[in-house]
Motif scaffolding. Structure first.
Motif, PDB file in Angstrom:
ATOM      1  N   UNK A 122       0.844  -1.134  -0.176  1.00 38.59           N
ATOM      2  CA  UNK A 122      -0.223   0.014   0.190  1.00 38.59           C
ATOM      3  C   UNK A 122       1.004   1.182  -0.027  1.00 38.59           C
ATOM      4  N   UNK A 123       2.014   1.348  -0.583  1.00 38.71           N
ATOM      5  CA  UNK A 123       2.970   2.319  -0.745  1.00 38.71           C
ATOM      6  C   UNK A 123       2.099   3.719  -1.331  1.00 38.71           C
ATOM      7  N   UNK A 124       1.334   3.592  -2.084  1.00 40.15           N
ATOM      8  CA  UNK A 124       0.670   4.439  -2.709  1.00 40.15           C
ATOM      9  C   UNK A 124      -0.806   5.215  -2.273  1.00 40.15           C
ATOM     10  N   UNK A 125      -0.934   4.285  -1.072  1.00 35.44           N
ATOM     11  CA  UNK A 125      -2.426   4.585  -0.593  1.00 35.44           C
ATOM     12  C   UNK A 125      -2.402   5.901   0.009  1.00 35.44           C
ATOM     13  N   UNK A 126      -1.651   6.301   0.751  1.00 32.17           N
ATOM     14  CA  UNK A 126      -1.623   7.809   1.219  1.00 32.17           C
ATOM     15  C   UNK A 126      -1.825   8.885   0.280  1.00 32.17           C
ATOM     16  N   UNK A 246      -1.715  15.358 -12.138  1.00 32.53           N
ATOM     17  CA  UNK A 246      -2.286  14.111 -11.429  1.00 32.53           C
ATOM     18  C   UNK A 246      -1.285  13.325 -10.884  1.00 32.53           C
ATOM     19  N   UNK A 247      -1.383  12.601  -9.653  1.00 34.87           N
ATOM     20  CA  UNK A 247      -0.515  11.533  -9.363  1.00 34.87           C
ATOM     21  C   UNK A 247      -0.422  10.316 -10.321  1.00 34.87           C
ATOM     22  N   UNK A 248       0.799   9.918 -10.615  1.00 35.79           N
ATOM     23  CA  UNK A 248       0.975   8.621 -11.722  1.00 35.79           C
ATOM     24  C   UNK A 248       1.208   7.537 -10.705  1.00 35.79           C
ATOM     25  N   UNK A 249       0.539   6.524 -10.464  1.00 34.55           N
ATOM     26  CA  UNK A 249       0.648   5.510  -9.456  1.00 34.55           C
ATOM     27  C   UNK A 249       0.373   4.190 -10.150  1.00 34.55           C
ATOM     28  N   UNK A 250       1.705   3.307 -10.137  1.00 26.74           N
ATOM     29  CA  UNK A 250       1.515   2.086 -10.620  1.00 26.74           C
ATOM     30  C   UNK A 250       0.850   1.250  -9.662  1.00 26.74           C
ATOM     31  N   UNK A 266      -0.363  -1.645  -4.637  1.00 23.21           N
ATOM     32  CA  UNK A 266      -0.428  -0.286  -5.035  1.00 23.21           C
ATOM     33  C   UNK A 266       0.936   0.302  -4.606  1.00 23.21           C
ATOM     34  N   UNK A 267       1.781   0.690  -5.652  1.00 27.47           N
ATOM     35  CA  UNK A 267       3.008   1.045  -5.524  1.00 27.47           C
ATOM     36  C   UNK A 267       3.366   2.686  -5.094  1.00 27.47           C
ATOM     37  N   UNK A 268       4.353   3.065  -4.709  1.00 25.94           N
ATOM     38  CA  UNK A 268       4.451   4.550  -4.508  1.00 25.94           C
ATOM     39  C   UNK A 268       4.309   5.307  -5.809  1.00 25.94           C
ATOM     40  N   UNK A 269       3.873   6.438  -5.872  1.00 26.15           N
ATOM     41  CA  UNK A 269       3.921   7.230  -6.982  1.00 26.15           C
ATOM     42  C   UNK A 269       5.020   7.666  -7.658  1.00 26.15           C
ATOM     43  N   UNK A 270       5.132   7.565  -8.993  1.00 23.34           N
ATOM     44  CA  UNK A 270       6.133   8.123  -9.941  1.00 23.34           C
ATOM     45  C   UNK A 270       6.422   9.618  -9.816  1.00 23.34           C
TER      46      UNK A 270
END
Length: 310
Positions: A122-126, A246-250, A266-270
């Protein structure tokens, strides 16, 4: 070319008759056969239907359609030293995953119930929670790996509304119900093209969330190394992320060894940078997943073909 009433493209045949590309007799026959196979599969209990569709595609449909042969050829291109039996085994796994993914996406609520209720990574959840609160758009990027619809369904169950931009299938009859499997999940989906892109941009501008699969050959794209070889890659996701802030999130839906469950990442955003650098990073994220489990990527795609002259 003119556009036909049914959504295909009108073309003049040699005998002087007009037909609609993507909606001819052969397309109809393929669609009817697929509908029949899906109907039989959906009569089975969920886990049995997923396993059965995987086996059918690996043993019959995949070889018949030339998928296994193409998968082996692409594996040989990227892994020239890989033993032939290993390539054959991976190609079967590719077809098995394709069949499972197909019937899962046509299983609607049953597929959703079989998925986990929460993320495993959940690195990209926040990032996406904050974006939703600020009505800032989010673009999720992923590839044809595992089941690319699994993360969207899990996030939908967590209260997020996520649309998407997709490339319409060449068979218009199949595309009608294929598109419906995506539309019924969460936010609106848009077919790639002028009309679809207009709707997609409006969705992002309003602060929406959407998914783009970036791992198909794009004739107008730039060459980015993918698994060690240059591949034409669209910069669309990165360009739109910069345009709309926009946030770009893999994200990825990785199939578990049992063939039914999924690990949802859900990975950290680019980070924002030049579009080509952002898409290189998106490619690197997908490569990392593929290197761990190459049989889950759709090696049937002609990913490394040269762009034809304009």
């Amino acid at each position: 070319m003119a556009t036909g009433r049914l959504g295909g493209e009108l073309v003049l045949a040699k005998d002087g008759t007009m037909t609609v590309r993507g909606r001819g007799p052969t397309d109809r026959a393929v669609d009817l056969a697929l509908r029949a196979a899906l109907g039989v599969a959906r009569s089975l209990p969920y886990e049995r239907r997923v396993a059965a569709m995987g086996a059918l595609t690996a043993r019959a449909l995949g070889p018949l359609a030339g998928y296994r042969r193409r998968a082996e050829a692409n594996l040989g291109l990227i892994f020239p030293d890989m033993p032939a039996p290993r390539r054959a085994s991976l190609a079967r796994a590719v077809c098995d995953n394709l069949g499972r993914t197909l019937i899962e996406n046509y299983s609607g609520a049953e597929f959703a119930r079989a998925l986990p209720a929460a993320l495993h990574e959940d690195a990209g959840l926040e990032t996406i929670a904050r974006a939703r609160a600020e009505r800032r758009p989010v673009i999720f990027v992923t590839g044809h790996f595992g089941n690319h619809e699994a993360p969207r369904r899990v996030l939908t169950g967590m209260g997020y509304e996520i649309g998407g931009l997709y490339r319409a299938m060449s068979n218009g009859f199949v595309n009608d119900h294929y598109a419906a499997t995506m539309q019924d999940v969460s936010g609106p989906v848009f077919a790639k093209g002028r009309r679809g892109l207009t709707g997609f941009l409006r969705h992002l501008k309003s602060g929406g969330m959407a998914t783009i699969l970036f791992d198909l050959h794009d004739r107008g794209g730039v060459e980015i190394d993918f698994m060690g070889r240059p591949a034409r890659t669209a910069l669309t996701a990165a360009e739109l992320a910069l345009r709309f802030d926009a946030a770009l999130v893999p994200y990825f839906g990785i199939r578990r060894p049992d063939g039914i469950g999924f690990h949802i990442a859900l990975e950290a955003p680019i980070s924002q940078a030049e579009p080509i650098a952002m898409m290189r990073e998106a490619t690197r994220r997908l490569e990392a997943r593929m290197e761990r489990d190459p049989g889950q990527w759709f090696w049937v795609h002609n990913r490394w073909k040269q762009a034809r002259a304009a």
